[in-house]
Design a protein around this motif. Structure first.
Motif, PDB file in Angstrom:
ATOM      1  N   CYS A 169      -3.600 -12.980   0.500  1.00  0.00           N
ATOM      2  CA  CYS A 169      -3.205 -12.147  -0.638  1.00  0.00           C
ATOM      3  C   CYS A 169      -4.411 -11.885  -1.536  1.00  0.00           C
ATOM      4  CB  CYS A 169      -2.094 -12.819  -1.438  1.00  0.00           C
ATOM      5  SG  CYS A 169      -0.527 -12.927  -0.549  1.00  0.00           S
ATOM      6  N   HIS A 170      -4.319 -10.811  -2.303  1.00  0.00           N
ATOM      7  CA  HIS A 170      -5.421 -10.401  -3.166  1.00  0.00           C
ATOM      8  C   HIS A 170      -4.941 -10.283  -4.604  1.00  0.00           C
ATOM      9  CE1 HIS A 170      -7.901  -9.414   0.381  1.00  0.00           C
ATOM     10  NE2 HIS A 170      -6.784  -8.933   0.884  1.00  0.00           N
ATOM     11  N   PRO A 171      -5.663 -10.877  -5.558  1.00  0.00           N
ATOM     12  CA  PRO A 171      -5.242 -10.792  -6.962  1.00  0.00           C
ATOM     13  C   PRO A 171      -5.603  -9.429  -7.556  1.00  0.00           C
ATOM     14  CG  PRO A 171      -7.278 -12.031  -6.798  1.00  0.00           C
ATOM     15  CD  PRO A 171      -6.869 -11.701  -5.380  1.00  0.00           C
ATOM     16  N   LYS A 181      -0.848 -12.005 -12.837  1.00  0.00           N
ATOM     17  CA  LYS A 181      -0.330 -13.336 -12.535  1.00  0.00           C
ATOM     18  C   LYS A 181      -0.328 -13.581 -11.026  1.00  0.00           C
ATOM     19  CE  LYS A 181       2.596 -13.626 -16.639  1.00  0.00           C
ATOM     20  NZ  LYS A 181       3.973 -13.751 -17.171  1.00  0.00           N
ATOM     21  N   PRO A 182      -0.563 -14.816 -10.617  1.00  0.00           N
ATOM     22  CA  PRO A 182      -0.697 -15.103  -9.172  1.00  0.00           C
ATOM     23  C   PRO A 182       0.518 -14.689  -8.351  1.00  0.00           C
ATOM     24  CG  PRO A 182      -1.476 -16.962 -10.467  1.00  0.00           C
ATOM     25  CD  PRO A 182      -0.844 -16.011 -11.433  1.00  0.00           C
ATOM     26  N   GLU A 183       1.728 -14.790  -8.918  1.00  0.00           N
ATOM     27  CA  GLU A 183       2.925 -14.468  -8.133  1.00  0.00           C
ATOM     28  C   GLU A 183       3.038 -12.987  -7.817  1.00  0.00           C
ATOM     29  OE1 GLU A 183       4.416 -15.229 -12.437  1.00  0.00           O
ATOM     30  OE2 GLU A 183       2.877 -15.998 -11.069  1.00  0.00           O
ATOM     31  N   PHE A 184       2.209 -12.152  -8.466  1.00  0.00           N
ATOM     32  CA  PHE A 184       2.242 -10.717  -8.209  1.00  0.00           C
ATOM     33  C   PHE A 184       1.051 -10.257  -7.364  1.00  0.00           C
ATOM     34  CE2 PHE A 184       4.516 -11.302 -12.264  1.00  0.00           C
ATOM     35  CZ  PHE A 184       5.747 -10.786 -11.895  1.00  0.00           C
ATOM     36  N   SER A 185       0.391 -11.189  -6.690  1.00  0.00           N
ATOM     37  CA  SER A 185      -0.685 -10.810  -5.777  1.00  0.00           C
ATOM     38  C   SER A 185      -0.104 -10.065  -4.579  1.00  0.00           C
ATOM     39  CB  SER A 185      -1.446 -12.049  -5.310  1.00  0.00           C
ATOM     40  OG  SER A 185      -0.572 -12.948  -4.662  1.00  0.00           O
ATOM     41  N   LYS A 186      -0.925  -9.233  -3.946  1.00  0.00           N
ATOM     42  CA  LYS A 186      -0.455  -8.374  -2.867  1.00  0.00           C
ATOM     43  C   LYS A 186      -1.223  -8.644  -1.583  1.00  0.00           C
ATOM     44  CE  LYS A 186       0.899  -4.554  -5.925  1.00  0.00           C
ATOM     45  NZ  LYS A 186       0.737  -3.105  -6.222  1.00  0.00           N
ATOM     46  N   LYS A 187      -0.595  -8.258  -0.479  1.00  0.00           N
ATOM     47  CA  LYS A 187      -1.259  -8.385   0.811  1.00  0.00           C
ATOM     48  C   LYS A 187      -2.411  -7.397   0.940  1.00  0.00           C
ATOM     49  CE  LYS A 187       1.398 -11.564   2.723  1.00  0.00           C
ATOM     50  NZ  LYS A 187       0.853 -12.886   3.161  1.00  0.00           N
ATOM     51  N   GLN A 238      13.084  -6.693   3.906  1.00  0.00           N
ATOM     52  CA  GLN A 238      11.910  -5.963   4.379  1.00  0.00           C
ATOM     53  C   GLN A 238      11.719  -4.619   3.678  1.00  0.00           C
ATOM     54  OE1 GLN A 238      13.122  -5.881   8.542  1.00  0.00           O
ATOM     55  NE2 GLN A 238      11.533  -7.364   9.071  1.00  0.00           N
ATOM     56  N   ILE A 239      12.608  -4.260   2.759  1.00  0.00           N
ATOM     57  CA  ILE A 239      12.546  -2.933   2.145  1.00  0.00           C
ATOM     58  C   ILE A 239      11.233  -2.740   1.388  1.00  0.00           C
ATOM     59  CG2 ILE A 239      13.631  -1.389   0.473  1.00  0.00           C
ATOM     60  CD1 ILE A 239      16.277  -2.693   1.104  1.00  0.00           C
ATOM     61  N   SER A 240      10.902  -3.688   0.518  1.00  0.00           N
ATOM     62  CA  SER A 240       9.694  -3.560  -0.291  1.00  0.00           C
ATOM     63  C   SER A 240       8.456  -3.508   0.594  1.00  0.00           C
ATOM     64  CB  SER A 240       9.602  -4.731  -1.270  1.00  0.00           C
ATOM     65  OG  SER A 240       8.434  -4.648  -2.041  1.00  0.00           O
ATOM     66  N   MET A 241       8.405  -4.355   1.621  1.00  0.00           N
ATOM     67  CA  MET A 241       7.256  -4.377   2.529  1.00  0.00           C
ATOM     68  C   MET A 241       7.120  -3.056   3.280  1.00  0.00           C
ATOM     69  SD  MET A 241       6.518  -7.066   5.633  1.00  0.00           S
ATOM     70  CE  MET A 241       8.070  -6.666   6.416  1.00  0.00           C
ATOM     71  N   VAL A 242       8.251  -2.474   3.704  1.00  0.00           N
ATOM     72  CA  VAL A 242       8.219  -1.216   4.428  1.00  0.00           C
ATOM     73  C   VAL A 242       7.704  -0.091   3.538  1.00  0.00           C
ATOM     74  CG1 VAL A 242       9.702   0.558   5.446  1.00  0.00           C
ATOM     75  CG2 VAL A 242       9.972  -1.824   6.121  1.00  0.00           C
ATOM     76  N   PHE A 243       8.175  -0.032   2.298  1.00  0.00           N
ATOM     77  CA  PHE A 243       7.749   1.031   1.388  1.00  0.00           C
ATOM     78  C   PHE A 243       6.269   0.905   1.030  1.00  0.00           C
ATOM     79  CE2 PHE A 243      12.165   2.154  -0.513  1.00  0.00           C
ATOM     80  CZ  PHE A 243      12.425   2.886   0.640  1.00  0.00           C
TER      81      PHE A 243
END
Length: 629
Positions: free
Chosen positions: A280-282, A239-245, A543-548
């Motif tokens: 972002c990338h699907p 799903k688009p909302e779960f795309s990642k950097k 920022q926790i999720s981004m850091v991990f």
């Protein structure tokens, strides 16, 4: 002149061929797993030691081999898949060129046990550097058990070029996942250093994806199914909302073979255009099936790059199929210009009976009668201007909400005198990205393109890259807090649970102690979730999720190769994640604070990743530019 051209010995030729086939332990894993699949195995067990450098063992329950075939499989260009050149264009199996086992045997020590189902005894062959050292009958289960030991033992230079165990393990897991995702009817087990990383029971495609990437993935998948004369397309997109950097779960399979195709990947991105954020990338798991005579899989030694006869047609079909799935499952909002929104009935009112509205009239209402006025600052009770009060004014006067005494509202202001007489610290509190350690040394800075900071010193002019400069400042601050000072942590009011795949959980478990020394606090790390109860004071909760995510990616890549320790690697990763990005507009105080903090660092000229931070030009060179010397 004497003849100078001669034929190479077989063991030298095998070592040269091994350079194309065996680049790292993951290459051996790929070949052995594919051989087990071709043998019809339903249970495959992969055992590793030291990221495959010491041992790579694959145990399967496939068809096995006879004594003659077991010996012939280590000869160059010995294969059971093709008989003539035309067979190369009609392939449905994995390995077919007969180079893999010969190349592996040239650079490793191999022990293979294999047995056919009708036979009582099997064959055991031991090979070292292309030479068979022992062959005998042995008691072994039906199937093949291949152990590759001490990879590159006879080529030390190649072994020295291997990366750390963490990096090599990541490459092995990538190959393992690519084989496991396409053969979901096979039971796979992966053990590394006596620790089980994956245990994937047989099932359907969706179950295999969920078992590898976690149960949270189940709710993120959108199915795709398209069948045409040109290709058959199945699988799932995220799903688009779960795309990642970062590029994450992106898998293309053609005829049960993993491939890399930037052209077809662009078709997926084109379908998601306007649905996900820029940058972002699907994620996707797409399985294509095309006629074998329309694809060439023999253009690359690793067979991950293929050539299609009709790429443009495949591009349009894939793009249209992805768009159709996004719209079919209401992921993409649709607009209907022919529908009248005034005719739409909410679901809660759909079955309710329609009642006729009633009009209520106050017969005592007089629009010409003066209303009661009230001044809350008068000490007496409110007065009316007319002798005869209407019922409307009476109801107003009798309202309990109207204060009638002075004390009723004065209570709200009790203590205001003491507050007014209190001395208040009038120090200005302006939000800043940086805090200066010392008094300001540099003033009059100027930001260029929201990327560089121009500053002037007595010796010349400096042009500073703001992102790299902030990396250096944060890196040294993190190292100081971790090593010299005691790391400070802030307790979270509500623990945060973050979902990761088994591979990512394995990485976080390995660096848990180092993360705790930086200020992180964990309640529990399960097979799929990390529960965080505390974080360093320099990191916000958002920022926790981004850091991990950045930590996991850096640990998988080569960043730890340039680090002295795990703590140094974590400090580098945190500095890269939290540093201000290119394009951020800084105020003049922030620019000055950043420059002053930079020049108080121990190594102000180089970033933590060995990149140049600033460039300077002396006053003399400036004069030369304008012919003033």
């Amino acid at each position: 002149m004497s003849d100078i051209i001669q034929l190479l010995p077989d063991h030298v030729a095998n070592q040269i061929a091994a350079g194309e086939v065996v680049q790292r332990p993951a290459s051996v894993v790929k070949e052995l797993l594919e051989n087990a699949i071709d043998a019809g195995a339903k249970n495959i067990h992969l055992i590793l030691k030291d990221a495959g450098k010491t041992l790579i063992q694959v145990i399967d329950d496939g068809s096995g081999m006879s004594e003659t075939d077991a010996r012939l499989c280590f000869e160059r260009h010995a294969t059971s898949k093709i008989r003539e050149a035309e067979d190369l264009f009609n392939l449905s199996t994995k390995g077919f060129r007969g180079e893999a086992m010969a190349s592996i045997a040239a650079i490793a020590q191999i022990e293979m046990k294999t047995k056919l189902a009708p036979n009582e005894l099997g064959t055991c062959i031991q090979i070292e550097g292309s030479k068979i050292t022992n062959q005998e009958l042995t008691s072994t289960p039906t199937g093949t058990n291949t152990a590759v030991k001490n990879l590159f033992f006879n080529i030390p230079a190649r072994r020295n070029f291997l990366k750390s165990d963490a990096v090599e393990t990541r490459h092995i897991i990538d190959e393992f996942q690519r084989v496991a995702l396409v053969h979901f009817e096979v039971h796979f087990i992966l053990n590394h250093n006596n620790s089980e990383i994956f245990n994937l029971p047989s099932g359907n495609l969706k179950q295999r994806i969920v078992n590898i990437f976690g149960h949270k993935t189940n709710e993120r998948l959108i199915p795709i199914n398209e069948d045409t004369d040109v290709l058959s397309l199945d699988g799932f997109i995220m799903k688009p909302e779960f795309s990642k950097k970062k590029r994450g779960e992106q898998f293309f399979f053609v005829n049960d073979r993993f491939i890399k195709s930037p052209y077809l990947h662009h078709a997926i991105n084109a379908a998601f255009d306007g649905v996900i954020e820029r940058g972002c990338h699907p994620g996707y798991f797409l399985y294509l099936r095309v006629p074998t005579n329309t694809i060439d899989i023999n253009i690359h030694p690793t067979k991950t790059e293929v050539k299609f006869d009709n790429e443009k047609v495949l591009y349009e079909i894939i793009r249209a199929a992805v768009k159709h799935s996004l719209g079919q499952f209401n992921v993409v909002p649709s607009l209907d210009f022919t529908k009248d929104k005034n005719l739409e009935t909410p679901y809660s009112y759909k079955n309710k009976p329609i009642s006729e509205p009633r009009i209520q009239v106050d017969p005592n209402f007089n629009p010409f009668k003066t209303e009661t006025s009230f001044n809350p600052f008068e000490t007496d009770s409110p007065k009316t201007t007319t002798a005869n009060n209407s019922s409307h004014s009476k109801s107003f006067d009798s309202s309990s909400s109207v204060p009638k005494k002075k004390n009723d509202w004065e209570v709200l202001y009790n203590g205001i005198e003491s507050i007014a007489n209190t001395e208040i610290d009038t120090q200005k509190l302006t939000p800043q990205l940086f805090e200066t350690k010392e008094t300001k040394l540099i003033k009059d800075t100027f930001q260029i393109q929201n990327k560089y900071i121009l500053c002037n010193l007595n010796t010349g002019t400096f042009l500073v890259h703001q992102h790299l400069a902030h990396q250096r400042v944060l890196y040294e601050n993190f190292l100081e807090n971790i090593t010299v000072k005691e790391a400070s942590s802030q307790q979270l009011l509500f623990p945060i649970s973050i979902n990761y795949s088994q591979q990512e959980i394995h990485i976080l478990k390995n660096i848990k102690m180092e993360l705790e020394s930086t200020g992180f606090m964990f309640d529990e790390i399960t097979k799929e979730n990390v529960i965080v109860t505390g974080i360093p004071t320099t990191i916000s909760e958002s920022q926790i999720s981004m850091v991990f995510e950045q930590l996991i990616e850096d640990f998988q890549e080569d960043i730890q190769e340039n680090s002295f320790s795990q703590l140094d690697m974590i400090a580098k990763s945190l500095s890269k994640t939290l540093a201000i990005k290119t394009g951020t507009r800084l105020t003049e105080p922030e620019q000055e604070a950043l420059i002053n903090d930079l020049f108080t660092c121990k190594e102000a000229n180089i970033s933590p990743f060995r990149k140049k931070i600033y460039s300077s030009i002396s006053n003399k060179k400036l004069d030369v530019l304008f012919n003033l010397d």
